[in-house]
Design a protein around this motif. Structure first.
Motif, short mmCIF file in Angstrom:
data_model
loop_
_atom_site.label_atom_id
_atom_site.label_comp_id
_atom_site.label_asym_id
_atom_site.label_seq_id
_atom_site.Cartn_x
_atom_site.Cartn_y
_atom_site.Cartn_z
N GLY A 158 -9.83 -23.20 -34.34
CA GLY A 158 -11.28 -23.05 -34.50
C GLY A 158 -11.95 -24.35 -34.92
O GLY A 158 -13.10 -24.63 -34.54
N THR A 159 -11.24 -25.19 -35.68
CA THR A 159 -11.82 -26.44 -36.15
C THR A 159 -11.46 -27.63 -35.25
O THR A 159 -11.75 -28.77 -35.59
N GLY A 160 -10.79 -27.35 -34.16
CA GLY A 160 -10.48 -28.41 -33.20
C GLY A 160 -9.32 -29.29 -33.58
O GLY A 160 -9.07 -30.31 -32.93
N LYS A 161 -8.59 -28.92 -34.63
CA LYS A 161 -7.44 -29.75 -35.03
C LYS A 161 -6.21 -29.46 -34.18
O LYS A 161 -5.27 -30.23 -34.17
N LEU A 162 -6.24 -28.33 -33.53
CA LEU A 162 -5.16 -28.01 -32.59
C LEU A 162 -5.84 -27.64 -31.27
O LEU A 162 -6.56 -26.65 -31.21
N ARG A 163 -5.63 -28.51 -30.27
CA ARG A 163 -6.27 -28.27 -28.98
C ARG A 163 -5.21 -27.96 -27.95
O ARG A 163 -4.73 -28.82 -27.24
N PRO A 164 -4.82 -26.68 -27.88
CA PRO A 164 -3.70 -26.33 -27.00
C PRO A 164 -4.11 -26.42 -25.53
O PRO A 164 -5.24 -26.11 -25.17
N ARG A 165 -3.20 -26.87 -24.74
CA ARG A 165 -3.43 -26.95 -23.31
C ARG A 165 -2.73 -25.76 -22.66
O ARG A 165 -1.73 -25.26 -23.18
N GLU A 166 -3.25 -25.34 -21.53
CA GLU A 166 -2.67 -24.19 -20.84
C GLU A 166 -2.44 -24.53 -19.38
O GLU A 166 -3.25 -25.24 -18.77
N SER A 167 -1.35 -24.04 -18.83
CA SER A 167 -1.15 -24.03 -17.38
C SER A 167 -1.34 -22.59 -16.94
O SER A 167 -0.64 -21.70 -17.43
N VAL A 168 -2.28 -22.37 -16.06
CA VAL A 168 -2.60 -20.99 -15.67
C VAL A 168 -2.27 -20.77 -14.19
O VAL A 168 -2.85 -21.43 -13.32
N ALA A 169 -1.34 -19.88 -13.94
CA ALA A 169 -1.03 -19.50 -12.55
C ALA A 169 -1.95 -18.35 -12.16
O ALA A 169 -2.32 -17.52 -13.00
N ASP A 170 -2.31 -18.29 -10.90
CA ASP A 170 -3.35 -17.35 -10.48
C ASP A 170 -2.77 -16.12 -9.80
O ASP A 170 -2.21 -16.22 -8.71
N GLY A 171 -2.91 -14.98 -10.44
CA GLY A 171 -2.51 -13.73 -9.82
C GLY A 171 -1.08 -13.34 -10.18
O GLY A 171 -0.20 -14.18 -10.31
N LEU A 172 -0.91 -12.04 -10.34
CA LEU A 172 0.40 -11.53 -10.76
C LEU A 172 1.53 -12.01 -9.86
O LEU A 172 2.63 -12.33 -10.34
N GLU A 173 1.26 -12.10 -8.55
CA GLU A 173 2.30 -12.50 -7.60
C GLU A 173 2.84 -13.89 -7.91
O GLU A 173 3.96 -14.23 -7.51
N ALA A 174 2.04 -14.71 -8.59
CA ALA A 174 2.45 -16.09 -8.87
C ALA A 174 3.37 -16.20 -10.10
O ALA A 174 3.88 -17.28 -10.40
N ALA A 175 3.57 -15.08 -10.79
CA ALA A 175 4.31 -15.13 -12.06
C ALA A 175 5.74 -15.66 -11.89
O ALA A 175 6.16 -16.54 -12.66
N PRO A 176 6.53 -15.16 -10.92
CA PRO A 176 7.91 -15.65 -10.84
C PRO A 176 8.00 -17.16 -10.64
O PRO A 176 8.74 -17.84 -11.36
N GLU A 177 7.22 -17.70 -9.70
CA GLU A 177 7.30 -19.15 -9.48
C GLU A 177 6.83 -19.94 -10.70
O GLU A 177 7.38 -20.98 -11.04
N ALA A 178 5.80 -19.43 -11.36
CA ALA A 178 5.30 -20.12 -12.56
C ALA A 178 6.36 -20.10 -13.66
O ALA A 178 6.56 -21.09 -14.39
N PHE A 179 7.04 -18.98 -13.74
CA PHE A 179 8.10 -18.85 -14.75
C PHE A 179 9.24 -19.83 -14.46
O PHE A 179 9.71 -20.55 -15.36
N LEU A 180 9.67 -19.89 -13.21
CA LEU A 180 10.78 -20.78 -12.84
C LEU A 180 10.37 -22.24 -13.05
O LEU A 180 11.17 -23.06 -13.51
N GLY A 181 9.13 -22.55 -12.76
CA GLY A 181 8.63 -23.91 -12.98
C GLY A 181 8.63 -24.27 -14.45
O GLY A 181 9.00 -25.38 -14.84
N MET A 182 8.24 -23.32 -15.28
CA MET A 182 8.22 -23.57 -16.73
C MET A 182 9.62 -23.89 -17.24
O MET A 182 9.81 -24.77 -18.08
N LEU A 183 10.63 -23.17 -16.71
CA LEU A 183 12.01 -23.42 -17.15
C LEU A 183 12.45 -24.84 -16.79
O LEU A 183 13.35 -25.39 -17.42
N LYS A 184 11.82 -25.40 -15.79
CA LYS A 184 12.13 -26.78 -15.40
C LYS A 184 11.16 -27.78 -16.02
O LYS A 184 11.20 -28.97 -15.70
N GLY A 185 10.29 -27.29 -16.88
CA GLY A 185 9.35 -28.19 -17.55
C GLY A 185 8.19 -28.61 -16.68
O GLY A 185 7.52 -29.60 -16.97
N ARG A 186 7.89 -27.86 -15.62
CA ARG A 186 6.80 -28.25 -14.73
C ARG A 186 5.43 -27.85 -15.27
O ARG A 186 4.41 -28.34 -14.81
N ASN A 187 5.42 -26.94 -16.22
CA ASN A 187 4.14 -26.56 -16.85
C ASN A 187 3.69 -27.66 -17.79
O ASN A 187 4.43 -28.56 -18.13
#
Lengths: 338, 338
Positions: free
Chosen positions: B300-329
């Motif tokens: 809330g105070t801007g001291k932690l500015r988290p970044r997000e990688s957002v995959a679009d649509g439920l169908e994209a979940a498996p590939e996004a998950f596999l990419g995360m395991l390889k550090g692609r997120n």
């Protein structure tokens, strides 16, 4: 003043330690100054940690200096005293090193401690009622924090630390399981030390085989593990740890010669949410009085019957030490000096 | 009732996880019973721990069942409610899994939590102000117990847990050093997250090289280490740990595919008297309120500015998950469902 035979560290081991790393030297004991005490050693203590200090490596203790007397615990009696607190004939525990006599500054706190030998034999102050005993006490009581009914495993179970660990665990209502090398040691561990079970690691060629044997000896899994050895034995026990198990890491004798001793399954630390704490007992002097009192009582009442291997004469110290590193001793390894 | 697309675990990985382990299924949402709530998911959380649960191995969590919806954290809004505590439109955090809708028993304590989105974006309740943030908090505050001026290292520093760890460590006056993969992530770690230094592990071929880089980034050594990765990175940091250092072991992503990840220098645990504690945050629910409050304030105070990688649509979940395991997120990996 008497002549004083000493054993120095002459050169550092390349890999395995050898007799040629040591050198016998005859020195003269100096005249005592005011406040000093001359102690005639009866027994020297030989301990695995000394092997680590022979290396010139960063470790918790400074390396043993070259060309100086090998450091180590001693028990003996006061031969001469220029300190009012010590009288000739007093039985004392100190850190006099591998030599026949040591000169001690009686004013330095803690370096020389008078002990009672009515209920506890003098030599046991180097073992069960000394540093090894307190080591077991600290690891069990302060790190493992055992609860009644839990299963506690210790490697090198017939040794000075392991035997005390077993008695302390039994006194807390735990199942005590030892790991030791050879049928004689295992028999001693169960029959004389009162462990519930003991596994002969020499009967097992790898961690999985040893771990399988442990499953029978510790059917409810392992809640607390006191580690003296490292390597294959540690891998085997880790495979049997229960969730929230606790490991007191006291020694890794398997790696003292510099060979790699990887921990094969560190992911078990995570999946079982294990706690592991490395420690050295000399950094926890606050527990010594309480620990020594319990250990003295266990020995005095016959609940802890420590065994000793005694080498005869200072000259025998290097070979006895090297033998201990290979597990040839049985119980606490001492050298009788006089 | 609406149709509900779901992703099931169809079969278990042999080694590396693959898209073929998952299966897209279309189900019907059931009619609500009394006390139930229908939640329409906005975001799914993808987390490394899910890979561990895909295996049929003994671990802290039961394996993800085959033929059922992949389990996982979700944020969304109440679509329909037959529970008086929840109204349509309420923003909620839950554990709805990889699907568009979930039906929740509103009477079961803790399964659905209404959240305020005025100061914290809804998606952050799956990251910095959710399970990953609390994970960082627990490891730092309860295991590492940092003191002002100490040096704290975290692996996977640009991720959801690592980024929170950095902010929490800085808030305690510590030097925060991150380890991350690639120059972009390292720049984010120092420039946006406020770490004092970040090392790109991809620039180092072995633990000794990485350890050397760490010596510059942490000139006073490492007092606390929050481990997400295991393997070579863990070896490198262990070589720089100070005496009495503390290691919070949270993840070993390097070993999730079943490859061996030995700890090369376990003797450092002894010589440096390290404490190591494995943990999973869901077993420490007592700290969540305190941790979430601090994390919410940091965001809330801007001291932690988290970044997000957002995959679009439920169908994209498996590939996004596999990419995360390889550090692609980059930062917290989410899937936007609606």
């Amino acid at each position: 003043m008497p002549q004083n035979k000493q054993i120095h560290l002459d050169n550092r081991p390349q890999g395995e330690a050898a007799a040629s790393n040591f050198k016998l030297v005859t020195a003269q004991t100096p005249e005592l100054k005011d406040g000093e005490v001359l102690v005639r050693h009866h027994f020297l203590s030989l301990d695995p940690y000394m092997r680590g200090r022979m290396n010139d490596a960063k470790s918790y203790a400074a390396p043993q200096p070259l060309g100086q007397v090998m450091q180590g615990g001693t028990v003996g009696e006061v031969a001469e005293s220029r300190h009012p607190k010590f009288q000739p004939g007093d039985k004392v525990v100190g850190f006099g090193g591998w030599q026949e006599y040591s000169v001690v500054d009686g004013n330095q706190p803690g370096v020389l401690r008078r002990v009672d030998t009515a209920h506890v034999p003098l030599s046991h102050y180097l073992g069960a009622v000394g540093m090894p005993g307190v080591t077991a006490w600290y690891g069990l009581v302060r790190i493992i924090e055992p609860k009644e009914g839990q299963t506690i495993v210790v490697s090198a179970a017939s040794g000075a630390v392991g035997s005390a660990l077993g008695a302390l665990a039994k006194a807390r209502g735990c199942r005590a399981v030892g790991i030791a090398g050879g049928p004689d040691k295992c028999r001693y561990v169960t029959e004389e030390l009162g462990f519930d079970a003991c596994i002969d690691y020499k009967q097992h060629k790898d961690a999985h085989s040893l771990s399988k044997a442990l499953k029978e000896a510790a059917p409810k899994g392992v809640d607390g593990y006191f580690e003296n050895v490292g390597g294959m034995v540690m891998d085997a026990v880790m495979l049997r740890m229960n969730a929230f198990g606790r490991i007191a890491l006291c020694g890794m004798i398997a790696g003292y010669d510099g060979q790699p001793i990887p921990m094969t399954y560190p992911q078990l630390l995570l999946t079982n949410r294990l706690l592991l704490q490395g420690f050295i007992v000399s950094e926890h002097m606050d527990v010594w009085p309480q620990a020594l009192q319990e250990l003295g009582t266990l020995v005095g009442t016959g609940k802890l019957r420590p065994r000793e291997s005694v080498a005869d004469g200072l000259e025998a110290a290097p070979e006895a030490f090297l033998g201990m590193l290979k597990g040839r001793n049985f119980g606490k390894q001492l050298v009788k000096v006089s």
